[in-house]
Enzyme design. Sequence first.
Site, short mmCIF file in Angstrom:
data_model
loop_
_atom_site.label_atom_id
_atom_site.label_comp_id
_atom_site.label_asym_id
_atom_site.label_seq_id
_atom_site.Cartn_x
_atom_site.Cartn_y
_atom_site.Cartn_z
CE1 TYR A 142 -12.51 -9.57 3.41
CE2 TYR A 142 -10.48 -8.75 4.35
CZ TYR A 142 -11.21 -9.14 3.26
OH TYR A 142 -10.66 -9.14 2.01
CG ASP B 211 -7.99 -2.68 -0.30
OD1 ASP B 211 -7.66 -1.55 0.07
OD2 ASP B 211 -8.07 -3.65 0.46
CG ASP B 212 -5.45 -6.99 -3.17
OD1 ASP B 212 -5.81 -7.24 -2.01
OD2 ASP B 212 -6.10 -7.34 -4.17
NE ARG C 142 -3.14 -12.08 -4.03
CZ ARG C 142 -2.97 -10.90 -3.49
NH1 ARG C 142 -1.84 -10.32 -3.52
NH2 ARG C 142 -3.98 -10.25 -2.92
CG ASN D 230 -2.31 -10.16 6.66
OD1 ASN D 230 -2.04 -9.92 7.80
ND2 ASN D 230 -2.71 -9.24 5.78
CD GLU E 105 -10.16 -6.99 -2.22
OE1 GLU E 105 -10.31 -5.77 -2.43
OE2 GLU E 105 -9.36 -7.44 -1.39
CG ASP E 106 -7.78 -11.06 -2.63
OD1 ASP E 106 -6.98 -10.13 -2.42
OD2 ASP E 106 -8.25 -11.75 -1.72
CE LYS F 152 -10.70 -5.92 1.58
NZ LYS F 152 -9.44 -5.76 0.89
P1 NAD Z 1 2.42 -10.82 -4.19
O1 NAD Z 1 2.27 -12.26 -4.48
O2 NAD Z 1 1.99 -9.81 -5.19
O3 NAD Z 1 3.96 -10.52 -3.83
C1 NAD Z 1 4.77 -11.31 -3.00
C2 NAD Z 1 6.21 -10.92 -3.23
O4 NAD Z 1 7.03 -11.62 -2.29
C3 NAD Z 1 6.74 -11.27 -4.62
O5 NAD Z 1 7.51 -10.19 -5.11
C4 NAD Z 1 7.67 -12.43 -4.36
O6 NAD Z 1 8.75 -12.46 -5.25
C5 NAD Z 1 8.17 -12.11 -2.97
N1 NAD Z 1 8.70 -13.29 -2.30
C6 NAD Z 1 8.22 -14.54 -2.28
N2 NAD Z 1 9.05 -15.34 -1.59
C7 NAD Z 1 10.06 -14.58 -1.16
C8 NAD Z 1 11.21 -14.82 -0.39
N3 NAD Z 1 11.48 -16.03 0.08
N4 NAD Z 1 12.04 -13.80 -0.14
C9 NAD Z 1 11.77 -12.57 -0.60
N5 NAD Z 1 10.68 -12.26 -1.31
C10 NAD Z 1 9.83 -13.26 -1.59
O7 NAD Z 1 1.65 -10.59 -2.83
P2 NAD Z 1 1.22 -9.19 -2.19
O8 NAD Z 1 -0.16 -8.82 -2.56
O9 NAD Z 1 2.28 -8.19 -2.45
O10 NAD Z 1 1.17 -9.59 -0.64
C11 NAD Z 1 2.35 -9.98 0.03
C12 NAD Z 1 2.04 -10.16 1.50
O11 NAD Z 1 1.60 -8.93 2.04
C13 NAD Z 1 0.94 -11.19 1.79
O12 NAD Z 1 1.34 -12.01 2.86
C14 NAD Z 1 -0.22 -10.36 2.21
O13 NAD Z 1 -0.99 -11.01 3.20
C15 NAD Z 1 0.43 -9.13 2.80
N6 NAD Z 1 -0.44 -7.96 2.71
C16 NAD Z 1 -0.68 -7.28 3.86
C17 NAD Z 1 -1.51 -6.17 3.84
C18 NAD Z 1 -1.75 -5.42 5.10
O14 NAD Z 1 -1.21 -5.76 6.10
N7 NAD Z 1 -2.53 -4.38 5.09
C19 NAD Z 1 -2.11 -5.80 2.65
C20 NAD Z 1 -1.83 -6.51 1.47
C21 NAD Z 1 -0.99 -7.59 1.52
#
Ligand code: NAD
Length: 557
Positions: free
Chosen positions: A108, A273-274, A161, A414, A250-251, A179
């Site tokens: 993964y 899950d996201d 995504r 990530n 997912e995604d 997954k």
């Molecule tokens: P998403 O695209 O839904 O949301 C991203 C957010 O970040 C948006 O609101 C966007 O406006 C904001 N953003 C972008 N550029 C920015 C900046 N310069 N300053 C401030 N905010 C900014 O994505 P998501 O699903 O919410 O995922 C976001 C991150 O979280 C990813 O990197 C993902 O890898 C990580 N994530 C981690 C876990 C985990 O650790 N378990 C789980 C899910 C997602």
Amino acid sequence: MNPSYIPNGLSAWGDPPLITGPQVLTNPLLNKGTAFSEHERDVLGLRGLLPPRVFTIEEQLQRTLNSVRRKQDNIEKYIYLTNLQNRNEVLFYRLVIDHIEEMVPLIYTPTVGQACLEYGSIYRRPRGMFISLRERGRIAEILRHWPQPGVRLIVVTDGERILGLGDLGALGMGIPVGKLSLYTACAGVHPGYCLPITLDVGTDNATLQDGEAYIGLKEKRARGAVYDEFVDEFVRAVKEVFPKALLQWEDFGNSNAFRLLGKYRKSLPSFNDDIQGTASVALAGVLAALRLTQSTLAQQKILFLGAGEAGTGIADLYCAAAMAGGMSEADARSHCWFVDSKGLLVKGRGDKLPSHKEPYAHDHPFVATLTEAVHALKPTALIGVSGQAQTFTQEIVTAMAKYNARPIIFALSNPTSKAECTAEQVYGWSEGRAIYASGSPFPAVTLNGQVHVPGQGNNIYIFPGVGLGALASEATEVTDAMFLSAAQTLASLVEPSDLAVGRVYPPLTKIRDVSLQIATAVADSAHRLGLARAARPADIEADIRGRMFEPTYHDYL
Ligand code: NAD
């Protein structure tokens, strides 16, 4: 006539397929490869089809482990492991479970991201189903092509995504495949009941559309009514063909993820899950951290960087937890603040807010940067889910450490290269006082003789257990209350010895027990809420443990 066999463990859930004679060699659920005994080779008619020496599974494991380790890079290891999975699932899962910390990053994240990018060229053998717009009007018929009857668990993506990689169209298939492997390895959901699906609605990725090796539809991504009708037909077909299936979204892209979850979560047992898994694992980390700060949820002010699926999902679950503790909704929302790409989310900011952000637009003067927001709000916790690397600067971490004896700082973006700050930075800048967790793994840091072990807020701690509990109870719905009880269960499994080194999650080596405990809590919740279709067993934990797939070879005698 050759005898028939039921793949090991499948009978625990019903609908077992029957396989005969030498077919066992080409069925990965039944194949033992060189471990077929002398007697089995005679009974099954395998003489001459295998090299003569009989190996034990331990010998096979050592050989496969050596082969994985000999591969030069992670994508080669991924390809090797995928081929092993397609050949012999028992051996594959024994290897993954026995070496979970080494294998999860290979099957993964982070390797699966590269695997998706290269899915077109490393694609050898079908795994899962591709359902494209061309199959409109025939989706139920197509689902019936799946050779295993009685599917119970579907992970579906439309590839818009994929991780932090954007629109990968049909190449996103690596994600549902990966997954579901985690479901089996971490929670013992039998692989015979798992179905990965990619909905191919086109792609807006011009590089893919122009590429020769691209395996999906070379057309622009469908949107609007065409997309909605296609997904609607898919959901109806799943309910018709696999009525007991649980579905994990997912995604999906931001604009569809919230919509689809809201639209279908009550009509089909499903979750995202996201949004929900991330929320649960992050809340579990906060709950465990509160044991270190000796404070309560009600005393937190959480500032998020990023207001997407992850960020607002976490805030929503924080609110559910706070409201379960007696807080009003308005009060709970006021504990969560967001900085997104346009600055601090406040009322009257001037841009049109999507519905998932609206509840968090508070009455407050606008500030443009995260640094200003930290000084203005003095939050107790800072959670990075923005996908923006190095945004938790030294000034920000130092300010958090000034306002809090033990600031909670989670950099969840990530992959590793996107983390808002590294473990080394956060401990160094906060004199070792920060309670830190990350989305991707970071090594331990030693500072002034004290070892700090960063927790990895990996969704793997949550979704396999939630899925297993929902399956075992045959839940009609996967509720926020279930994700809340999953978070509380996970936090309760963090040992004092973990907290002593600052780790807010249990080690991954305990994942099967973690999943079992979460599944038990989720199933119990389904029974208590009247959402279970299965009869309540006398001992839920024992019932679920008995259904968990153990990768051991079937005895064909
Ligand atoms: P998403 O695209 O839904 O949301 C991203 C957010 O970040 C948006 O609101 C966007 O406006 C904001 N953003 C972008 N550029 C920015 C900046 N310069 N300053 C401030 N905010 C900014 O994505 P998501 O699903 O919410 O995922 C976001 C991150 O979280 C990813 O990197 C993902 O890898 C990580 N994530 C981690 C876990 C985990 O650790 N378990 C789980 C899910 C997602």
